[in-house]
Motif scaffolding. Sequence first.
Motif, PDB file in Angstrom:
ATOM      1  N   ILE A 134       5.848 147.389 -12.797  1.00 24.15           N
ATOM      2  CA  ILE A 134       5.644 147.712 -14.044  1.00 24.15           C
ATOM      3  C   ILE A 134       4.174 147.626 -14.479  1.00 24.15           C
ATOM      4  O   ILE A 134       3.520 146.593 -14.067  1.00 24.15           O
ATOM      5  N   VAL A 135       3.642 148.596 -15.148  1.00 21.24           N
ATOM      6  CA  VAL A 135       2.238 148.655 -15.206  1.00 21.24           C
ATOM      7  C   VAL A 135       1.733 148.385 -16.571  1.00 21.24           C
ATOM      8  O   VAL A 135       2.638 148.979 -17.657  1.00 21.24           O
ATOM      9  N   PHE A 136       0.910 147.457 -16.985  1.00 22.11           N
ATOM     10  CA  PHE A 136       0.616 147.248 -18.489  1.00 22.11           C
ATOM     11  C   PHE A 136      -0.908 147.412 -18.576  1.00 22.11           C
ATOM     12  O   PHE A 136      -1.798 147.333 -17.652  1.00 22.11           O
ATOM     13  N   ARG A 137      -1.464 147.551 -19.744  1.00 16.44           N
ATOM     14  CA  ARG A 137      -2.809 147.750 -20.039  1.00 16.44           C
ATOM     15  C   ARG A 137      -3.159 146.231 -20.550  1.00 16.44           C
ATOM     16  O   ARG A 137      -2.477 145.383 -21.163  1.00 16.44           O
ATOM     17  N   ALA A 138      -4.405 145.872 -20.061  1.00 12.42           N
ATOM     18  CA  ALA A 138      -5.019 144.656 -20.162  1.00 12.42           C
ATOM     19  C   ALA A 138      -6.410 144.802 -20.212  1.00 12.42           C
ATOM     20  O   ALA A 138      -7.006 145.903 -20.077  1.00 12.42           O
ATOM     21  N   PHE A 139      -7.183 143.735 -20.615  1.00  9.01           N
ATOM     22  CA  PHE A 139      -8.522 143.559 -20.788  1.00  9.01           C
ATOM     23  C   PHE A 139      -9.143 142.354 -20.104  1.00  9.01           C
ATOM     24  O   PHE A 139      -8.583 141.253 -19.966  1.00  9.01           O
ATOM     25  N   ASP A 140     -10.334 142.848 -19.039  1.00  6.53           N
ATOM     26  CA  ASP A 140     -10.794 141.691 -18.188  1.00  6.53           C
ATOM     27  C   ASP A 140     -11.465 140.779 -19.077  1.00  6.53           C
ATOM     28  O   ASP A 140     -12.644 140.917 -19.546  1.00  6.53           O
ATOM     29  N   CYS A 141     -11.278 139.708 -19.291  1.00  5.20           N
ATOM     30  CA  CYS A 141     -11.814 138.718 -20.241  1.00  5.20           C
ATOM     31  C   CYS A 141     -12.987 137.616 -19.488  1.00  5.20           C
ATOM     32  O   CYS A 141     -13.601 137.105 -19.943  1.00  5.20           O
ATOM     33  N   THR A 142     -12.688 137.767 -18.103  1.00  6.54           N
ATOM     34  CA  THR A 142     -13.727 136.799 -17.273  1.00  6.54           C
ATOM     35  C   THR A 142     -14.573 137.667 -16.514  1.00  6.54           C
ATOM     36  O   THR A 142     -15.508 137.197 -15.988  1.00  6.54           O
ATOM     37  N   GLY A 143     -14.727 139.004 -16.598  1.00  8.66           N
ATOM     38  CA  GLY A 143     -15.356 139.932 -15.672  1.00  8.66           C
ATOM     39  C   GLY A 143     -16.094 140.716 -16.596  1.00  8.66           C
ATOM     40  O   GLY A 143     -16.122 140.929 -17.974  1.00  8.66           O
ATOM     41  N   THR A 144     -16.207 142.188 -15.975  1.00  7.01           N
ATOM     42  CA  THR A 144     -17.026 143.134 -16.505  1.00  7.01           C
ATOM     43  C   THR A 144     -16.357 144.359 -16.259  1.00  7.01           C
ATOM     44  O   THR A 144     -16.656 145.494 -16.780  1.00  7.01           O
ATOM     45  N   GLN A 145     -15.092 144.479 -16.058  1.00  6.58           N
ATOM     46  CA  GLN A 145     -14.221 145.611 -15.911  1.00  6.58           C
ATOM     47  C   GLN A 145     -13.682 146.279 -17.110  1.00  6.58           C
ATOM     48  O   GLN A 145     -13.406 147.392 -17.034  1.00  6.58           O
ATOM     49  N   GLY A 146     -13.717 145.458 -18.226  1.00  3.86           N
ATOM     50  CA  GLY A 146     -13.151 146.041 -19.592  1.00  3.86           C
ATOM     51  C   GLY A 146     -12.040 146.295 -19.370  1.00  3.86           C
ATOM     52  O   GLY A 146     -10.981 145.498 -19.052  1.00  3.86           O
ATOM     53  N   GLU A 147     -11.167 147.561 -20.138  1.00  2.80           N
ATOM     54  CA  GLU A 147      -9.900 147.714 -19.974  1.00  2.80           C
ATOM     55  C   GLU A 147      -9.390 147.977 -18.515  1.00  2.80           C
ATOM     56  O   GLU A 147     -10.166 148.890 -17.839  1.00  2.80           O
ATOM     57  N   VAL A 148      -8.371 147.627 -18.133  1.00  2.00           N
ATOM     58  CA  VAL A 148      -7.744 147.876 -16.641  1.00  2.00           C
ATOM     59  C   VAL A 148      -6.209 148.050 -16.786  1.00  2.00           C
ATOM     60  O   VAL A 148      -5.691 147.878 -17.806  1.00  2.00           O
ATOM     61  N   ALA A 149      -5.536 148.379 -15.861  1.00  2.00           N
ATOM     62  CA  ALA A 149      -4.298 148.288 -15.556  1.00  2.00           C
ATOM     63  C   ALA A 149      -3.723 147.300 -14.656  1.00  2.00           C
ATOM     64  O   ALA A 149      -4.280 147.201 -13.449  1.00  2.00           O
ATOM     65  N   VAL A 150      -2.761 146.625 -15.122  1.00  2.00           N
ATOM     66  CA  VAL A 150      -2.087 145.590 -14.274  1.00  2.00           C
ATOM     67  C   VAL A 150      -0.715 146.090 -13.708  1.00  2.00           C
ATOM     68  O   VAL A 150       0.227 146.031 -14.720  1.00  2.00           O
ATOM     69  N   LYS A 151      -0.704 146.109 -12.509  1.00  2.00           N
ATOM     70  CA  LYS A 151       0.705 146.565 -11.882  1.00  2.00           C
ATOM     71  C   LYS A 151       1.254 145.355 -11.554  1.00  2.00           C
ATOM     72  O   LYS A 151       1.162 144.588 -10.317  1.00  2.00           O
ATOM     73  N   VAL A 152       2.389 144.775 -11.873  1.00  2.41           N
ATOM     74  CA  VAL A 152       3.345 143.662 -11.771  1.00  2.41           C
ATOM     75  C   VAL A 152       4.584 143.847 -11.075  1.00  2.41           C
ATOM     76  O   VAL A 152       5.146 144.760 -11.431  1.00  2.41           O
ATOM     77  N   LEU A 153       4.737 143.230  -9.956  1.00  2.61           N
ATOM     78  CA  LEU A 153       6.119 143.515  -8.981  1.00  2.61           C
ATOM     79  C   LEU A 153       7.324 143.182 -10.031  1.00  2.61           C
ATOM     80  O   LEU A 153       7.352 142.077 -10.599  1.00  2.61           O
ATOM     81  N   LYS A 154       8.172 144.228  -9.964  1.00  2.22           N
ATOM     82  CA  LYS A 154       9.456 143.904 -10.523  1.00  2.22           C
ATOM     83  C   LYS A 154      10.301 143.066  -9.447  1.00  2.22           C
ATOM     84  O   LYS A 154      10.158 143.178  -8.367  1.00  2.22           O
ATOM     85  N   ARG A 155      11.215 142.364 -10.081  1.00  2.00           N
ATOM     86  CA  ARG A 155      12.026 141.342  -9.524  1.00  2.00           C
ATOM     87  C   ARG A 155      13.232 142.401  -8.825  1.00  2.00           C
ATOM     88  O   ARG A 155      13.932 143.113  -9.548  1.00  2.00           O
ATOM     89  N   HIS A 156      13.306 142.563  -7.523  1.00  2.00           N
ATOM     90  CA  HIS A 156      14.342 143.523  -6.838  1.00  2.00           C
ATOM     91  C   HIS A 156      15.519 142.546  -6.345  1.00  2.00           C
ATOM     92  O   HIS A 156      16.320 143.188  -5.959  1.00  2.00           O
ATOM     93  N   SER A 157      15.304 141.118  -6.320  1.00  2.00           N
ATOM     94  CA  SER A 157      16.125 140.421  -5.832  1.00  2.00           C
ATOM     95  C   SER A 157      16.382 139.214  -6.625  1.00  2.00           C
ATOM     96  O   SER A 157      15.317 138.758  -7.415  1.00  2.00           O
ATOM     97  N   ARG A 158      17.194 138.504  -6.715  1.00  2.00           N
ATOM     98  CA  ARG A 158      17.479 137.087  -7.199  1.00  2.00           C
ATOM     99  C   ARG A 158      16.761 135.992  -6.400  1.00  2.00           C
ATOM    100  O   ARG A 158      16.367 134.949  -7.180  1.00  2.00           O
ATOM    101  N   VAL A 159      16.585 136.337  -5.228  1.00  2.00           N
ATOM    102  CA  VAL A 159      16.014 135.434  -4.177  1.00  2.00           C
ATOM    103  C   VAL A 159      14.624 135.932  -4.151  1.00  2.00           C
ATOM    104  O   VAL A 159      14.219 136.820  -3.526  1.00  2.00           O
TER     105      VAL A 159
END
Length: 282
Positions: A10-35
Amino acid sequence: AKLGEGGLGIVFRAFDCTGTQGEVAVKVLKRHSRVLHKDARHAFAMHRESQWSLWWLHNQYDDRYAEDAAELFAQYLEDHTGFPELPPAGFDAKRKLFEAPTFNWDRDAPTLKERPYVVMELVRGETLQTAVDRERRILPAPTNGAQEPPSLSVSEKRTVLLDAARALEYLAGFGLVHRDFRGCNMHLIAREGPSGRCRLKILDLGIMIAGEAGQERNCNVAVQAFRRRGENEETRKRYDWLPWEVRGDDGEPAVNFSMPASSFDVFSLGVLVLHLLVGKRE
Protein backbone atom coordinates in the motif's frame (compact mmCIF):
# COMPACT_ATOMS: atom_id res chain seq x y z
CA ALA A 1 -2.77 9.93 2.85
CA LYS A 2 -3.23 6.70 0.93
CA LEU A 3 -2.25 7.01 -2.73
CA GLY A 4 -2.92 3.53 -3.99
CA GLU A 5 -2.64 -0.20 -3.45
CA GLY A 6 -1.11 -3.02 -5.45
CA GLY A 7 -0.52 -6.72 -5.04
CA LEU A 8 2.61 -6.20 -2.96
CA GLY A 9 1.94 -3.14 -0.83
CA ILE A 10 0.00 0.00 0.00
CA VAL A 11 1.43 3.38 -1.00
CA PHE A 12 1.05 6.46 1.19
CA ARG A 13 2.00 10.09 0.75
CA ALA A 14 4.39 11.23 3.48
CA PHE A 15 6.75 14.06 4.37
CA ASP A 16 10.41 13.62 5.22
CA CYS A 17 10.64 15.34 8.61
CA THR A 18 14.26 14.40 9.32
CA GLY A 19 15.87 14.92 5.93
CA THR A 20 15.60 17.05 2.81
CA GLN A 21 13.43 14.89 0.57
CA GLY A 22 10.21 16.82 1.18
CA GLU A 23 7.09 14.95 0.05
CA VAL A 24 7.71 11.27 -0.69
CA ALA A 25 5.79 8.06 -1.29
CA VAL A 26 6.06 5.24 1.25
CA LYS A 27 5.26 1.71 0.10
CA VAL A 28 4.33 -0.51 3.05
CA LEU A 29 4.19 -4.27 2.65
CA LYS A 30 0.70 -5.76 2.87
CA ARG A 31 0.14 -8.71 5.15
CA HIS A 32 -0.18 -11.74 2.89
CA SER A 33 -0.25 -14.27 5.70
CA ARG A 34 -1.22 -14.39 9.36
CA VAL A 35 2.26 -15.71 10.04
CA LEU A 36 4.84 -12.93 9.67
CA HIS A 37 7.53 -15.44 8.73
CA LYS A 38 5.62 -16.38 5.58
CA ASP A 39 5.67 -12.78 4.31
CA ALA A 40 9.45 -12.75 4.02
CA ARG A 41 9.44 -13.53 0.29
CA HIS A 42 7.19 -10.55 -0.34
CA ALA A 43 9.50 -8.35 1.74
CA PHE A 44 12.39 -9.65 -0.38
CA ALA A 45 10.53 -8.61 -3.55
CA MET A 46 10.15 -5.12 -2.07
CA HIS A 47 13.84 -5.09 -1.11
CA ARG A 48 14.79 -6.21 -4.61
CA GLU A 49 12.76 -3.50 -6.36
CA SER A 50 14.34 -0.78 -4.24
CA GLN A 51 17.84 -2.12 -4.88
CA TRP A 52 17.32 -2.17 -8.65
CA SER A 53 16.87 1.58 -8.36
CA LEU A 54 19.40 2.38 -5.63
CA TRP A 55 22.30 0.34 -7.00
CA TRP A 56 21.50 -0.05 -10.69
CA LEU A 57 19.10 2.29 -12.51
CA HIS A 58 19.77 5.46 -10.47
CA ASN A 59 23.35 4.77 -9.40
CA GLN A 60 25.46 7.57 -10.88
CA TYR A 61 28.64 5.55 -10.25
CA ASP A 62 27.50 2.68 -12.47
CA ASP A 63 29.05 2.86 -15.96
CA ARG A 64 25.65 2.01 -17.48
CA TYR A 65 23.91 4.96 -15.81
CA ALA A 66 22.28 7.51 -18.12
CA GLU A 67 20.53 10.42 -16.44
CA ASP A 68 17.91 11.07 -19.10
CA ALA A 69 16.92 7.38 -19.21
CA ALA A 70 17.03 6.96 -15.42
CA GLU A 71 14.53 9.82 -15.09
CA LEU A 72 11.98 7.66 -16.86
CA PHE A 73 11.78 5.50 -13.71
CA ALA A 74 10.50 6.41 -10.27
CA GLN A 75 13.51 6.66 -7.95
CA TYR A 76 13.68 4.67 -4.74
CA LEU A 77 15.27 6.54 -1.85
CA GLU A 78 15.41 4.21 1.18
CA ASP A 79 15.07 0.50 1.94
CA HIS A 80 13.58 -0.43 5.32
CA THR A 81 12.64 -4.03 4.56
CA GLY A 82 15.19 -5.56 6.93
CA PHE A 83 17.08 -7.31 4.13
CA PRO A 84 19.96 -4.79 3.86
CA GLU A 85 21.03 -5.79 7.39
CA LEU A 86 20.98 -9.52 6.63
CA PRO A 87 23.97 -11.55 5.42
CA PRO A 88 25.45 -12.06 2.92
CA ALA A 89 26.72 -8.55 2.22
CA GLY A 90 25.83 -7.01 -1.10
CA PHE A 91 22.70 -7.04 -3.23
CA ASP A 92 23.98 -9.53 -5.82
CA ALA A 93 25.03 -11.97 -3.11
CA LYS A 94 21.58 -11.71 -1.52
CA ARG A 95 19.90 -12.34 -4.86
CA LYS A 96 22.06 -15.41 -5.40
CA LEU A 97 20.98 -16.78 -2.02
CA PHE A 98 17.31 -15.88 -1.89
CA GLU A 99 16.57 -16.49 -5.60
CA ALA A 100 18.30 -19.87 -5.71
CA PRO A 101 15.98 -22.62 -7.06
CA THR A 102 16.75 -24.70 -3.98
CA PHE A 103 15.94 -21.97 -1.44
CA ASN A 104 12.88 -22.93 0.61
CA TRP A 105 10.96 -19.85 1.75
CA ASP A 106 8.65 -21.83 4.03
CA ARG A 107 11.53 -23.44 5.88
CA ASP A 108 14.46 -21.03 5.59
CA ALA A 109 12.95 -17.55 5.33
CA PRO A 110 14.47 -14.99 7.71
CA THR A 111 12.45 -13.28 10.43
CA LEU A 112 12.03 -9.60 9.61
CA LYS A 113 10.56 -6.46 11.11
CA GLU A 114 6.79 -6.36 11.32
CA ARG A 115 6.18 -3.51 8.84
CA PRO A 116 8.74 -3.58 6.01
CA TYR A 117 8.60 -0.52 3.77
CA VAL A 118 10.50 1.41 1.14
CA VAL A 119 10.59 5.16 0.42
CA MET A 120 10.25 6.46 -3.13
CA GLU A 121 10.01 9.76 -4.92
CA LEU A 122 6.44 11.06 -5.04
CA VAL A 123 5.18 10.71 -8.62
CA ARG A 124 2.34 13.03 -9.51
CA GLY A 125 -0.11 12.90 -12.39
CA GLU A 126 -2.45 10.15 -13.52
CA THR A 127 -1.74 6.67 -14.82
CA LEU A 128 -1.47 6.16 -18.54
CA GLN A 129 -4.19 3.52 -18.27
CA THR A 130 -6.58 6.10 -16.81
CA ALA A 131 -6.02 8.33 -19.84
CA VAL A 132 -6.54 5.40 -22.22
CA ASP A 133 -9.72 4.25 -20.46
CA ARG A 134 -11.12 7.78 -20.47
CA GLU A 135 -10.59 8.09 -24.21
CA ARG A 136 -12.34 4.76 -24.80
CA ARG A 137 -14.99 5.83 -22.25
CA ILE A 138 -14.37 2.82 -20.04
CA LEU A 139 -14.38 5.25 -17.11
CA PRO A 140 -17.71 6.84 -16.11
CA ALA A 141 -18.13 10.49 -17.02
CA PRO A 142 -17.80 12.90 -14.05
CA THR A 143 -21.15 13.96 -12.58
CA ASN A 144 -19.94 16.84 -10.40
CA GLY A 145 -19.18 19.22 -13.25
CA ALA A 146 -15.42 18.66 -13.03
CA GLN A 147 -13.56 19.17 -16.30
CA GLU A 148 -11.73 16.13 -17.58
CA PRO A 149 -8.18 16.30 -18.91
CA PRO A 150 -8.15 16.28 -22.71
CA SER A 151 -7.58 13.07 -24.62
CA LEU A 152 -4.00 12.33 -25.53
CA SER A 153 -3.04 13.94 -28.82
CA VAL A 154 -1.28 12.04 -31.59
CA SER A 155 1.90 13.88 -30.67
CA GLU A 156 1.55 12.89 -27.01
CA LYS A 157 0.93 9.25 -27.89
CA ARG A 158 4.06 9.27 -30.04
CA THR A 159 6.05 10.74 -27.15
CA VAL A 160 4.66 8.20 -24.68
CA LEU A 161 5.59 5.26 -26.90
CA LEU A 162 9.05 6.65 -27.61
CA ASP A 163 9.64 7.14 -23.88
CA ALA A 164 8.40 3.61 -23.18
CA ALA A 165 10.78 2.21 -25.80
CA ARG A 166 13.66 4.24 -24.33
CA ALA A 167 12.85 2.88 -20.88
CA LEU A 168 13.03 -0.70 -22.15
CA GLU A 169 16.29 0.03 -23.94
CA TYR A 170 17.71 1.27 -20.63
CA LEU A 171 16.56 -1.87 -18.80
CA ALA A 172 18.05 -4.07 -21.51
CA GLY A 173 21.41 -2.42 -20.90
CA PHE A 174 21.28 -3.80 -17.36
CA GLY A 175 19.91 -7.16 -18.46
CA LEU A 176 16.65 -6.56 -16.55
CA VAL A 177 13.14 -7.76 -17.35
CA HIS A 178 10.34 -5.57 -15.96
CA ARG A 179 7.54 -8.13 -16.54
CA ASP A 180 4.77 -5.69 -15.57
CA PHE A 181 5.17 -3.12 -18.34
CA ARG A 182 1.62 -1.80 -18.77
CA GLY A 183 -0.39 1.39 -18.53
CA CYS A 184 -1.36 1.09 -14.88
CA ASN A 185 2.34 1.16 -13.93
CA MET A 186 3.11 4.31 -15.91
CA HIS A 187 2.27 7.89 -14.91
CA LEU A 188 1.81 10.91 -17.13
CA ILE A 189 3.71 13.42 -15.00
CA ALA A 190 3.28 16.22 -17.56
CA ARG A 191 1.09 16.92 -20.57
CA GLU A 192 2.03 18.64 -23.79
CA GLY A 193 1.60 22.40 -23.61
CA PRO A 194 3.35 25.78 -23.35
CA SER A 195 5.40 24.51 -20.40
CA GLY A 196 6.88 21.58 -22.27
CA ARG A 197 6.26 18.13 -23.69
CA CYS A 198 4.35 15.11 -22.42
CA ARG A 199 6.46 13.13 -19.92
CA LEU A 200 6.21 9.53 -18.77
CA LYS A 201 7.40 7.89 -15.56
CA ILE A 202 7.61 4.10 -15.02
CA LEU A 203 6.59 2.79 -11.59
CA ASP A 204 6.55 -0.51 -9.75
CA LEU A 205 9.64 -2.69 -10.13
CA GLY A 206 8.14 -5.30 -7.79
CA ILE A 207 8.47 -8.31 -10.07
CA MET A 208 11.45 -7.17 -12.13
CA ILE A 209 14.26 -9.72 -12.33
CA ALA A 210 17.60 -10.08 -14.04
CA GLY A 211 17.39 -12.01 -17.29
CA GLU A 212 20.27 -14.26 -16.33
CA ALA A 213 20.90 -17.80 -17.47
CA GLY A 214 18.90 -20.24 -15.39
CA GLN A 215 16.20 -17.77 -14.47
CA GLU A 216 13.90 -18.76 -17.32
CA ARG A 217 12.57 -21.79 -15.45
CA ASN A 218 13.62 -20.93 -11.90
CA CYS A 219 10.91 -22.36 -9.63
CA ASN A 220 11.77 -20.13 -6.64
CA VAL A 221 8.53 -18.36 -5.66
CA ALA A 222 10.42 -15.06 -5.35
CA VAL A 223 11.24 -15.34 -9.07
CA GLN A 224 8.03 -16.85 -10.39
CA ALA A 225 5.38 -14.20 -10.86
CA PHE A 226 2.79 -15.65 -13.22
CA ARG A 227 1.41 -19.14 -13.03
CA ARG A 228 -1.85 -20.48 -14.48
CA ARG A 229 -2.60 -17.27 -16.37
CA GLY A 230 -3.77 -18.83 -19.65
CA GLU A 231 -6.45 -21.20 -18.44
CA ASN A 232 -9.42 -19.56 -20.13
CA GLU A 233 -10.42 -16.63 -22.32
CA GLU A 234 -11.07 -14.34 -19.33
CA THR A 235 -7.60 -14.76 -17.86
CA ARG A 236 -5.99 -14.45 -21.29
CA LYS A 237 -7.61 -11.03 -21.71
CA ARG A 238 -6.88 -9.96 -18.15
CA TYR A 239 -3.19 -10.81 -18.49
CA ASP A 240 -2.89 -9.72 -22.10
CA TRP A 241 0.53 -8.08 -21.62
CA LEU A 242 2.10 -11.49 -20.88
CA PRO A 243 3.75 -13.42 -23.74
CA TRP A 244 2.03 -16.70 -24.54
CA GLU A 245 4.85 -18.85 -23.21
CA VAL A 246 4.65 -17.06 -19.82
CA ARG A 247 0.90 -17.61 -19.62
CA GLY A 248 1.35 -21.32 -20.28
CA ASP A 249 -1.15 -21.42 -23.14
CA ASP A 250 -1.96 -24.71 -24.88
CA GLY A 251 -1.08 -26.72 -21.80
CA GLU A 252 2.64 -25.99 -22.06
CA PRO A 253 4.61 -25.43 -18.82
CA ALA A 254 4.82 -21.71 -18.09
CA VAL A 255 8.24 -20.03 -17.98
CA ASN A 256 9.41 -16.82 -16.31
CA PHE A 257 10.61 -15.49 -19.68
CA SER A 258 12.10 -16.79 -22.91
CA MET A 259 15.42 -15.79 -24.39
CA PRO A 260 16.24 -13.18 -25.39
CA ALA A 261 14.99 -11.94 -22.04
CA SER A 262 14.03 -8.51 -23.41
CA SER A 263 11.42 -10.16 -25.66
CA PHE A 264 9.03 -10.32 -22.67
CA ASP A 265 8.85 -6.54 -22.29
CA VAL A 266 8.90 -5.95 -26.05
CA PHE A 267 5.75 -8.08 -26.31
CA SER A 268 4.18 -5.98 -23.52
CA LEU A 269 5.15 -2.81 -25.37
CA GLY A 270 3.36 -4.12 -28.46
CA VAL A 271 0.19 -4.65 -26.41
CA LEU A 272 0.56 -1.13 -25.02
CA VAL A 273 0.72 0.22 -28.60
CA LEU A 274 -2.59 -1.51 -29.36
CA HIS A 275 -4.22 -0.16 -26.22
CA LEU A 276 -3.01 3.36 -26.84
CA LEU A 277 -3.66 3.64 -30.58
CA VAL A 278 -6.64 1.42 -31.34
CA GLY A 279 -8.00 0.37 -27.96
CA LYS A 280 -7.75 -3.37 -28.59
CA ARG A 281 -7.37 -5.58 -25.54
CA GLU A 282 -6.61 -8.94 -27.13
